[in-house]
Write a protein that holds these residues in place. Sequence first.
Motif, mmCIF file in Angstrom:
data_model
loop_
_atom_site.group_PDB
_atom_site.id
_atom_site.type_symbol
_atom_site.label_atom_id
_atom_site.label_comp_id
_atom_site.label_asym_id
_atom_site.label_seq_id
_atom_site.Cartn_x
_atom_site.Cartn_y
_atom_site.Cartn_z
ATOM 1 N N ASP A 564 18.149 -20.822 -20.212
ATOM 2 C CA ASP A 564 19.013 -22.211 -20.685
ATOM 3 C C ASP A 564 20.437 -21.683 -20.633
ATOM 4 N N LYS A 565 20.793 -20.571 -21.102
ATOM 5 C CA LYS A 565 22.164 -20.068 -21.068
ATOM 6 C C LYS A 565 22.748 -19.275 -19.918
ATOM 7 N N GLY A 566 21.701 -18.688 -19.393
ATOM 8 C CA GLY A 566 22.145 -17.923 -18.017
ATOM 9 C C GLY A 566 21.988 -16.396 -18.522
ATOM 10 N N LEU A 618 16.983 -23.133 -9.702
ATOM 11 C CA LEU A 618 17.858 -22.449 -10.648
ATOM 12 C C LEU A 618 19.219 -22.211 -9.956
ATOM 13 N N GLU A 619 20.175 -22.089 -10.712
ATOM 14 C CA GLU A 619 21.661 -21.785 -10.190
ATOM 15 C C GLU A 619 21.781 -20.249 -10.048
ATOM 16 N N LEU A 620 22.259 -19.849 -8.997
ATOM 17 C CA LEU A 620 22.813 -18.379 -8.953
ATOM 18 C C LEU A 620 24.328 -18.146 -8.710
ATOM 19 N N LYS A 621 24.965 -17.516 -9.608
ATOM 20 C CA LYS A 621 26.429 -17.326 -9.544
ATOM 21 C C LYS A 621 26.529 -15.911 -9.137
ATOM 22 N N ILE A 622 26.926 -15.579 -8.004
ATOM 23 C CA ILE A 622 27.108 -13.984 -7.731
ATOM 24 C C ILE A 622 28.671 -13.751 -7.300
ATOM 25 N N VAL A 623 29.023 -12.684 -7.828
ATOM 26 C CA VAL A 623 30.288 -11.895 -7.465
ATOM 27 C C VAL A 623 30.039 -10.614 -6.951
ATOM 28 N N CYS A 624 30.184 -10.425 -5.812
ATOM 29 C CA CYS A 624 29.960 -9.349 -5.051
ATOM 30 C C CYS A 624 31.046 -8.896 -4.010
ATOM 31 N N ARG A 625 30.905 -7.655 -3.704
ATOM 32 C CA ARG A 625 31.781 -7.296 -2.540
ATOM 33 C C ARG A 625 31.175 -6.165 -1.577
ATOM 34 N N SER A 717 20.677 -19.118 -13.872
ATOM 35 C CA SER A 717 20.505 -20.163 -15.008
ATOM 36 C C SER A 717 19.617 -21.442 -14.588
ATOM 37 N N LYS A 718 19.340 -22.153 -15.420
ATOM 38 C CA LYS A 718 18.703 -23.233 -15.098
ATOM 39 C C LYS A 718 19.789 -24.273 -14.691
#
Lengths: 722, 590
Positions: A564-566, A618-625, A717-718
């Motif tokens: 719910d919050k992530g 679901l939402e996926l936020k990715i920070v990568c390199r 997160s949802k």
Amino acid sequence: MKNDRTNFEKLSNFLGNPDQSGLEIFRLIQTYLINKDSTTEEIFQSNIPEYEINHTGFKPIGTWHPIEKNNEILFIRKNQSDSIFWESSRTQIKRIKEPNTNRICFIGESAAAGMFFSPYYTPSIALSNHLNQQTDITWEVIDLTRSCMNAGGLLATCEASLQLSPDFIVVMAGNNWFAEAIFDNDAPITKRQTYSQILENEGPDGIINSYKKNLIKCTEKIMLKLDNLSQQNNIKLIFIVPASNYGHWERKCPIYWQKNGNTSKWYDLYQKASEALEKSNYEEALVLGKQMLAIDNNNAPTSNRIVANSLIALERTDEAYNYCVAESDYAIMHNQLTAFPGTPSFVRKTCKQLGEEFQIPIIDLEEIFIDYLGSKILNDSLFVDYCHMTPDGINIAMAPVAKLLSSYYTKNEKKDSIQSNIDWKKLVKLPSLNNIDPFQLAVSYFYISLYDLHLNQPVNNALNLEKYISLFQKAADYSEKILDVMELYVKARSCYYGAGFSLSKAGQQLFQLVNSPLDFPVAQASPGVDALTIEAICLLLERNSREGIKLMSQYQQHYIRLLDKGVDLTEPLYIERINSIIRLAVDSELSTRRKIPYYKSWWPNSYFSLVADNNNDLELKIVCRIPGENETVDNNLKILVNNFPIGHLRVTNKWNKSLLVIPKSSLIKGFNRLCISWPSLSQDENKEINFLKNRYSMGLKINMFPVFGEVFSLIVSKKVDL
Amino acid sequence: MNIIGISANFHDSSCALIQDSKLIAAVSEERFSRFKNDARLPIRAFRYCLEAGKIDITDIDCIAYYENPYKKLLRQLSSGANLDLSNELNWIDCHKPFREINEILGYEGQIKFYDHHLSHAASSYFFSGFTDAAILTSDGVGEWATTTYGIGQGPLIELFKEIKYPHSIGLLYSTITNYLGFEVLSGEYKVMGLAPYGEPLFVDKLQQLFNLNDDGDFELNMEYFDFSQIDHMYTHSLTELLKLPPREPKTEINQKHLDLAKSLQLILEQIVLKQIHGLKNKVTSSNLCMSGGVALNCVANHAVRNSGLFKHIFIQPASGDAGSAMGAAALAHIDIIGKNPNNQQLCNAYLGPKYTDEDIYSMLSSMEIEAFDFRDNPSKLYEAVVDRIIAGKVIGWFQGRMEFGPRALGARSIIADPRDPTMRDRLNMLVKKRESFRPFAPAILEEHTENHIDLNIPTPFMLETCQVISTLDLPAITHVDGSCRPQTVSAKTNPKFHALLTVFYQRTNCPILVNTSFNVKNEPIVCTPLDALRCFGNSGIDALVLENFLIDRTALPEIFFTMAKQEAEFIKPPQDLFMKTQTEGIYTFI
């Protein structure tokens, strides 16, 4: 205080030179002026607390401290910082043995301690049983083994045991002898300079050769010290070289930088070999594995394991043996990565050579086991993990020792060697588990199963749920009561994402159901979500008419709620450990607290546990390199959930932020597996090795292994529909 | 605009975030790692600041580091730092802070760094709400400066005078702390607590340790000091002068030790007052900002106030090096944007993480820990807590966002009845497991201060002592000389704590509670609900309040306490099972 500040200004400017060349020169001068051999010193630093001789005129032996009582010196068990590692049931040791008794001090590491079966069945007990049942003499075997005992601790304990005036000292050790730990990120300055020189002259392979030479040197010193102790005190010493599990334990670890573009090629071959193994295409896997070995000069545990597994599956076990040995030998050299305790073949060989030279009787358990099994691939019939033995293994291991010891009291027999035609096998026919409470065995196998699931990572990343269920089933076969323990375990693990394990009611109940104090930390230290273990246990419970599915669902709810919050899947909780890692450190931060600020992948694929229901996208936020010098080079990485591709991203060597949707159709209710599949390595190998060399030169930490990609955050997160 | 400030590599590593000109998070690494005074790179504190700001690493505009490692290296070299080549000499590597920010934190962008004392000055001035102020910073040592005098005007700070190493008031205090057998950098507070028990019999002798003029210019007599050693900071000459052997740690404290502590405290006040006078002569502002480790000496702070030289005084709650993270971030803010990050005075220190009722309910229910649930009626919680306090119970109080700085201010506090004559000894022995001489501080309703303490201004950060003038008998919080170190609590800054105090006042006519930090000896203040639970189990606390839940000790089985003790022992810096660990020196600034 110095007054001539001009010179110091010049010096500080020099050291503060932005290209760090000043630092490098300083370190070179420093190591030149130190000029000390640091290669073997540390191995003899004992990891056992040290105490002075007290008013009794004696000093402690392990966790047993001398007191005087009724004009007698006794060594009484006293709580100290490492008490948990020593044999747990003996409360006191009399300094003077009983009349007409032969006293043996049995000293060694966790394999010698009978880890997982201590205190109810151990090598000391097995030895005592063999001796007292086979001879008319009374034998007393004092268990002075200690888990995690290092070489220095071994020597210190041997010396301390002299206070008991033993007739024999039996040493079983060699698994915990780590020479200057190779690829050691925290090496002192002198070692880093040495590594730098080796990299310069020989490349990364040179560090392995150096490690091998140093460990042999250390072994020689240890054997010499043991011989001196034996000679100077006129005490008979017997040395047992431990054996390793080749058939059912895998020591996977990544490869360090190779040359000529071969690093990337090695990993490509690895991917293909893994798939081949998964599909049971063993011939293909064998070919690929050998191609990997051709690249890494036979130095990599992983490639040796691939070839070994293929050969075993093809029933060419004799051929597989050398690869198993190589895997074990080279795994030892990767500090903090795969340094499973084990006695490398070159240490075994050195012990035997010196045993002959010093006339110390040597019992090579690998030889004994091969002889007994009729196969070179020692397996889970004798071992519960990489080196700790089953009760049968313990029984077999101690038989030749008993035979040798008893031969000292028999005329006209050779006393200093075991020959294959000596009939110690008769001793083995005695049942080893009489009078042992089945529940105790069930508890042992439960913790063994946990240990296996958490540490024994298959080389091809395949998750074989049935295999893991069968591990726990073995425990249940001994006693159904263990199912209660399993339920408690799952409940305790669900507390505050595992961190509340010991303070929970379930954890407290579990604590009272262990065999030895060392059992509980095995459970307590379980990694994060630990999906596979929980699922295996819960399915087993369900099959045994317990509400396993319900329990699993309750466990999963704690994590699902967080969506719910992530949740950030780069938290230690969620990272699936695909390296075989043993905890060499008492590190409370390993499982529940962040130790590194972001995730690095040393493999082409990274896996994370995602606990979700399948009611929502679901939402996926990715920070990568990805690493590399060239910012304009970009690559694509793929993200999959349960092998279902959900998207790919363009990545560069700068942090990139992206947003993806995980469709509910790709999700399973409960445990899901998120995979990041990284692009192939693109770094210039020579530059990388040069870079490492320079860093070592400056006394800095390095990372010897190529990094495929880095994830700063992976927040799931949802998805909120607006 | 997101600016992160970092202090690290010496002691009390911390991180702060200024977001859109507002300080929204600040926290010390030790609270997450659970290793006291953790000096490592603040990885966890950094991640927390990002979470609090709902940002990730790509959103950071600048990282500001709290000191200049290049200048510091020069001082270390010049001052004869221990150059035993067989040691690692990690201090030689002046690039380390920035390299680690890049490599370990992963930050790719701009890094700024500021002088140590400038960071201290900024941490106070830019959060004071003043548009101008005189500034005094004082600590052990930064790069070279140990004390600085400055003026703040608008967005500018000018440090116009400094006292340089080795002449340091902070090091003088630390030397005597060391001499008295306490640990440097954490024992100074204990020495301050010992002082009221003593007589100023060593003042004359201590005055030989330094020279001081009317302007506050200060010089140590180096015959008595040696800052290059690992385990002691003084020379044999000091022993000959004092005619008192150095006290071995953990041995008995005798009257002479108490007298030495008292004398040291008076000397400190004397020096600081002279410096304040000197500053006043140079700066016309009626405002004063203080910072640096010496500004944590509450007794000296009160002396400064009583001098009446400055009308308004501001000291921020984390005046030691931890708070410099805030200062560095503020300086970067000005560099980048050109104005102060904050026009209002920092009125509370609640800048750390908080946990919801839902988090706590989930934890307690999964762990099957019996608790009273007051979510539907929070006011009943206060009644229940006060019932227990009046019955003589000690309460662990965990509410809201965690404090920043060394003091517990009603978010992570242990509270008790100040009227109970046995409470101080009980708290010291059973709960905190610390030295018996240590006093406890009160939290007091702001609207009632004038009836009970001799301080007529709010003191929300517990940074000043004063006399107890209450007609109530308050043995638990009244020190032997009649002083206390109060926290004034307002409804605006901490409504829950205020509400609790109000209920206690209504029931007892006493608007004061004992307020001490929620931890036991050698442990950092608790951060998470699990830390609180563990500390609860590992101490003599009678009841634990976690937001709207209350747990009584009597409801827990004995084994819970056994496990809590074991758990607490398990938490220590990573220790290799096979190799030996290394030891550290007492004062690692060298």
